[in-house]
Motif scaffolding. Structure first.
Motif, PDB file in Angstrom:
ATOM      1  N   TYR A   1       0.836  -1.203   0.000  1.00  0.00           N
ATOM      2  CA  TYR A   1       0.000   0.000   0.000  1.00  0.00           C
ATOM      3  C   TYR A   1       0.872   1.255   0.000  1.00  0.00           C
ATOM      4  CZ  TYR A   1      -2.288   3.898   2.350  1.00  0.00           C
ATOM      5  OH  TYR A   1      -2.709   5.154   2.691  1.00  0.00           O
ATOM      6  N   ILE A   2       1.919   1.262   0.831  1.00  0.00           N
ATOM      7  CA  ILE A   2       2.808   2.431   0.889  1.00  0.00           C
ATOM      8  C   ILE A   2       3.509   2.634  -0.450  1.00  0.00           C
ATOM      9  CG2 ILE A   2       4.955   3.274   1.927  1.00  0.00           C
ATOM     10  CD1 ILE A   2       3.986   2.123   4.585  1.00  0.00           C
ATOM     11  N   ILE A   3       3.958   1.539  -1.071  1.00  0.00           N
ATOM     12  CA  ILE A   3       4.653   1.640  -2.360  1.00  0.00           C
ATOM     13  C   ILE A   3       3.711   2.197  -3.435  1.00  0.00           C
ATOM     14  CG2 ILE A   3       5.676   0.285  -4.229  1.00  0.00           C
ATOM     15  CD1 ILE A   3       6.809  -1.576  -2.054  1.00  0.00           C
ATOM     16  N   MET A   4       2.511   1.641  -3.545  1.00  0.00           N
ATOM     17  CA  MET A   4       1.576   2.052  -4.602  1.00  0.00           C
ATOM     18  C   MET A   4       1.056   3.470  -4.365  1.00  0.00           C
ATOM     19  SD  MET A   4      -0.567  -1.434  -5.463  1.00  0.00           S
ATOM     20  CE  MET A   4      -1.131  -1.700  -3.798  1.00  0.00           C
ATOM     21  N   THR A   5       0.774   3.809  -3.108  1.00  0.00           N
ATOM     22  CA  THR A   5       0.282   5.165  -2.814  1.00  0.00           C
ATOM     23  C   THR A   5       1.367   6.200  -3.067  1.00  0.00           C
ATOM     24  OG1 THR A   5      -1.192   4.232  -1.138  1.00  0.00           O
ATOM     25  CG2 THR A   5      -0.807   6.592  -1.054  1.00  0.00           C
ATOM     26  N   THR A   6       2.613   5.884  -2.690  1.00  0.00           N
ATOM     27  CA  THR A   6       3.726   6.792  -2.985  1.00  0.00           C
ATOM     28  C   THR A   6       3.851   7.012  -4.480  1.00  0.00           C
ATOM     29  OG1 THR A   6       4.909   5.994  -1.034  1.00  0.00           O
ATOM     30  CG2 THR A   6       6.212   7.137  -2.700  1.00  0.00           C
ATOM     31  N   SER A   7       3.737   5.942  -5.243  1.00  0.00           N
ATOM     32  CA  SER A   7       3.827   6.050  -6.700  1.00  0.00           C
ATOM     33  C   SER A   7       2.742   6.963  -7.261  1.00  0.00           C
ATOM     34  CB  SER A   7       3.727   4.652  -7.321  1.00  0.00           C
ATOM     35  OG  SER A   7       3.760   4.731  -8.725  1.00  0.00           O
ATOM     36  N   MET A   8       1.488   6.813  -6.776  1.00  0.00           N
ATOM     37  CA  MET A   8       0.393   7.633  -7.310  1.00  0.00           C
ATOM     38  C   MET A   8       0.559   9.105  -6.939  1.00  0.00           C
ATOM     39  SD  MET A   8      -1.400   5.932  -9.294  1.00  0.00           S
ATOM     40  CE  MET A   8      -2.134   7.467  -9.758  1.00  0.00           C
ATOM     41  N   PHE A   9       0.935   9.386  -5.685  1.00  0.00           N
ATOM     42  CA  PHE A   9       1.133  10.778  -5.283  1.00  0.00           C
ATOM     43  C   PHE A   9       2.262  11.424  -6.088  1.00  0.00           C
ATOM     44  CE2 PHE A   9      -1.442  10.037  -1.471  1.00  0.00           C
ATOM     45  CZ  PHE A   9      -2.013  11.277  -1.288  1.00  0.00           C
ATOM     46  N   LEU A  10       3.349  10.694  -6.312  1.00  0.00           N
ATOM     47  CA  LEU A  10       4.463  11.248  -7.087  1.00  0.00           C
ATOM     48  C   LEU A  10       4.067  11.460  -8.545  1.00  0.00           C
ATOM     49  CD1 LEU A  10       7.455   9.178  -5.650  1.00  0.00           C
ATOM     50  CD2 LEU A  10       6.888  11.562  -5.180  1.00  0.00           C
ATOM     51  N   LEU A  11       3.272  10.548  -9.094  1.00  0.00           N
ATOM     52  CA  LEU A  11       2.821  10.711 -10.483  1.00  0.00           C
ATOM     53  C   LEU A  11       1.934  11.947 -10.617  1.00  0.00           C
ATOM     54  CD1 LEU A  11       2.081   6.991 -11.416  1.00  0.00           C
ATOM     55  CD2 LEU A  11       3.639   8.501 -12.639  1.00  0.00           C
ATOM     56  N   PHE A  12       0.980  12.106  -9.710  1.00  0.00           N
ATOM     57  CA  PHE A  12       0.101  13.275  -9.777  1.00  0.00           C
ATOM     58  C   PHE A  12       0.880  14.564  -9.518  1.00  0.00           C
ATOM     59  CE2 PHE A  12      -3.688  10.439  -8.526  1.00  0.00           C
ATOM     60  CZ  PHE A  12      -3.974  10.195  -9.857  1.00  0.00           C
ATOM     61  N   ASN A  13       1.892  14.486  -8.660  1.00  0.00           N
ATOM     62  CA  ASN A  13       2.719  15.659  -8.398  1.00  0.00           C
ATOM     63  C   ASN A  13       3.534  16.038  -9.632  1.00  0.00           C
ATOM     64  OD1 ASN A  13       3.667  17.699  -6.671  1.00  0.00           O
ATOM     65  ND2 ASN A  13       5.515  16.531  -6.213  1.00  0.00           N
ATOM     66  N   THR A  14       4.055  15.021 -10.329  1.00  0.00           N
ATOM     67  CA  THR A  14       4.830  15.289 -11.548  1.00  0.00           C
ATOM     68  C   THR A  14       3.935  15.847 -12.649  1.00  0.00           C
ATOM     69  OG1 THR A  14       6.288  13.450 -10.970  1.00  0.00           O
ATOM     70  CG2 THR A  14       6.410  14.263 -13.223  1.00  0.00           C
TER      71      THR A  14
ATOM     72  N   SER B   1      -3.190  -1.487 -10.599  1.00  0.00           N
ATOM     73  CA  SER B   1      -2.564  -2.243  -9.517  1.00  0.00           C
ATOM     74  C   SER B   1      -3.213  -1.900  -8.173  1.00  0.00           C
ATOM     75  CB  SER B   1      -1.060  -1.949  -9.469  1.00  0.00           C
ATOM     76  OG  SER B   1      -0.421  -2.702  -8.474  1.00  0.00           O
ATOM     77  N   LEU B   2      -3.521  -0.624  -7.944  1.00  0.00           N
ATOM     78  CA  LEU B   2      -4.234  -0.228  -6.732  1.00  0.00           C
ATOM     79  C   LEU B   2      -5.594  -0.899  -6.648  1.00  0.00           C
ATOM     80  CD1 LEU B   2      -3.620   3.612  -6.248  1.00  0.00           C
ATOM     81  CD2 LEU B   2      -3.322   1.858  -4.517  1.00  0.00           C
ATOM     82  N   GLY B   3      -6.223  -1.085  -7.812  1.00  0.00           N
ATOM     83  CA  GLY B   3      -7.524  -1.749  -7.850  1.00  0.00           C
ATOM     84  C   GLY B   3      -7.449  -3.243  -7.605  1.00  0.00           C
ATOM     85  N   GLY B   4      -6.244  -3.809  -7.688  1.00  0.00           N
ATOM     86  CA  GLY B   4      -6.075  -5.227  -7.384  1.00  0.00           C
ATOM     87  C   GLY B   4      -6.258  -6.152  -8.561  1.00  0.00           C
ATOM     88  N   LEU B   5      -5.962  -5.684  -9.769  1.00  0.00           N
ATOM     89  CA  LEU B   5      -6.123  -6.537 -10.941  1.00  0.00           C
ATOM     90  C   LEU B   5      -4.856  -7.341 -11.203  1.00  0.00           C
ATOM     91  CD1 LEU B   5      -8.012  -4.306 -13.541  1.00  0.00           C
ATOM     92  CD2 LEU B   5      -8.920  -6.082 -12.065  1.00  0.00           C
ATOM     93  N   PRO B   6      -4.988  -8.627 -11.524  1.00  0.00           N
ATOM     94  CA  PRO B   6      -3.802  -9.395 -11.941  1.00  0.00           C
ATOM     95  C   PRO B   6      -3.410  -8.980 -13.350  1.00  0.00           C
ATOM     96  CG  PRO B   6      -5.784 -10.751 -12.074  1.00  0.00           C
ATOM     97  CD  PRO B   6      -6.201  -9.429 -11.482  1.00  0.00           C
ATOM     98  N   PRO B   7      -2.153  -9.114 -13.751  1.00  0.00           N
ATOM     99  CA  PRO B   7      -1.022  -9.695 -13.024  1.00  0.00           C
ATOM    100  C   PRO B   7      -0.164  -8.648 -12.344  1.00  0.00           C
ATOM    101  CG  PRO B   7      -0.430  -9.428 -15.313  1.00  0.00           C
ATOM    102  CD  PRO B   7      -1.795  -8.796 -15.153  1.00  0.00           C
ATOM    103  N   LEU B   8      -0.763  -7.641 -11.726  1.00  0.00           N
ATOM    104  CA  LEU B   8      -0.024  -6.538 -11.111  1.00  0.00           C
ATOM    105  C   LEU B   8       0.177  -6.795  -9.613  1.00  0.00           C
ATOM    106  CD1 LEU B   8      -1.975  -3.710 -12.944  1.00  0.00           C
ATOM    107  CD2 LEU B   8       0.267  -4.630 -13.553  1.00  0.00           C
ATOM    108  N   SER B   9       1.044  -6.006  -8.993  1.00  0.00           N
ATOM    109  CA  SER B   9       1.424  -6.243  -7.599  1.00  0.00           C
ATOM    110  C   SER B   9       0.240  -6.131  -6.641  1.00  0.00           C
ATOM    111  CB  SER B   9       2.505  -5.242  -7.175  1.00  0.00           C
ATOM    112  OG  SER B   9       3.635  -5.346  -7.996  1.00  0.00           O
TER     113      SER B   9
END
Length: 348
Positions: A208-221, A250-258
């Motif tokens: 959760y921390i990895i995926m949320t960090t990724s989304m916040f950084l993407l929206f920030n960029t 991936s946040l939504g929980g779809l395979p084959p993502l983390s």
């Protein structure tokens, strides 16, 4: 903000969380949580904007209430048992109070109302700290106390959080509020399983921390805070839009993502524990969250902004900030599913 002041505040954040991690005395744990809260408040309010001031005030009042409740529960337990040690939780009243106090601190249903409003008043960088780092200290307490807490209360809070987290994000147009409801839903998954398999809850927290960090950084960029502002991202930066699309799935929980890994393992464990009804409700409630993730994907990649864009498409994002953390978190958000057996060995 002055770099010296910023460094001091970030060090205080780390110190408060570390004290909570290491402490086994209730007063020491409470002190760590208070240092944590006091360190992030200047980061929240430094914008000098009315919305930021409002968000900071709500956050302070909520966290102060949760800390007072936690201290009261620890004092009540010490009065009953004569022990200040965190693992000597023999009073059911104290255990229930601590569960509710920690639920208020991290934003579980029905104590979740502050989280979307507070996150909406912050910039994306401070919102990232609030959504990730600030969850570590309360979860450190939960991981020490999980055998002593009532599993029925944890299950009720968790399932309700998954449902409300998906339901609340459906009609939102602000990206920060969507991420707040996403956070509530993910926390629900962790709280539901923590009593039966704490290693899976820790794995879920890490992802959760990895995926949320990724989304916040993407929206920030992308410099986006609203849904309609991300509709131009495919033209401005196709690669970042593609990364955002995959991370959202991936946040939504779809395979084959983390993101599929923790949901799959948690549902499997709940089936082994004969908790078929909660597992079914959780799996169906995840579809609510998946809907607004897909809505973001649609707006980001399948729609064209009504405003004409008179510049050529750039396949490489031109930015002055480093993208190393964004690259690492996005890669981990996408590619970890094949490593499931290895991660299970590490977290066992």
């Amino acid at each position: 903000m002055n770099p010296l002041v910023l460094s001091l505040l970030l060090l205080s954040l780390g110190l408060g969380t570390t004290i909570t991690f290491m402490g086994s005395h209730w007063l020491l744990i409470w002190m760590g949580l208070e240092i944590n809260t006091m360190a992030i408040i200047p980061l929240m309010i430094h914008q000098q904007h009315p919305r930021a001031v409002e968000a900071t005030t709500k956050y302070f009042l909520t966290q102060a209430t949760a800390s007072a409740l936690l201290l009261f529960a620890g004092t009540t337990n010490a009065w009953t048992t004569g022990q200040w040690n965190i693992t000597d939780m023999l009073s059911p009243t104290s255990a229930t109070l601590i569960t509710l106090a920690l639920a208020l601190k991290i934003g579980l249903v029905p104590m979740h109302f502050w989280l979307p409003e507070v996150l909406q008043g912050l910039n994306l960088t401070t919102g990232l700290i609030l959504s990730t780092w600030q969850k570590l200290a309360p979860f450190a307490i939960l991981f020490q106390l999980y055998p002593l807490l009532n599993p029925n209360i944890l299950m009720t809070l968790g399932v309700a959080s998954i449902i409300i987290g998906g339901w609340g994000g459906l009609n939102q147009t602000q990206l920060r509020k969507i991420l707040a409801y996403s956070s509530i839903a993910h926390l629900g998954w962790m709280i539901t399983i923590i009593h039966f398999a704490p290693n899976l809850a820790l794995l879920n927290l890490t992802l959760y921390i990895i995926m949320t960090t990724s989304m916040f950084l993407l929206f920030n960029t992308l410099n986006s805070t609203k849904i309609n502002s991300i509709s131009t991202s495919a033209t401005k930066s196709p690669l970042l839009s593609l990364m955002s699309l995959i991370t959202l799935l991936s946040l939504g929980g779809l395979p084959p993502l983390s993101g599929f890994m923790p949901k799959w393992l948690i549902l499997q464990e709940m089936t082994k524990q004969d908790l078929l009804v909660p597992a079914t409700i959780m799996a169906l409630a995840t579809l609510l969250s998946l809907f607004f993730y897909l809505r973001l994907c649609y707006m980001m990649t399948l729609t064209i902004s009504p405003t004409p864009i008179f510049f050529t498409s750039s396949w490489q994002t031109k930015t002055t900030q480093t993208n190393l953390l964004l690259t690492i978190t996005t890669s981990l958000s996408i590619l970890l599913l094949p490593l499931t057996p290895t991660l299970l060995m590490l977290y066992t």
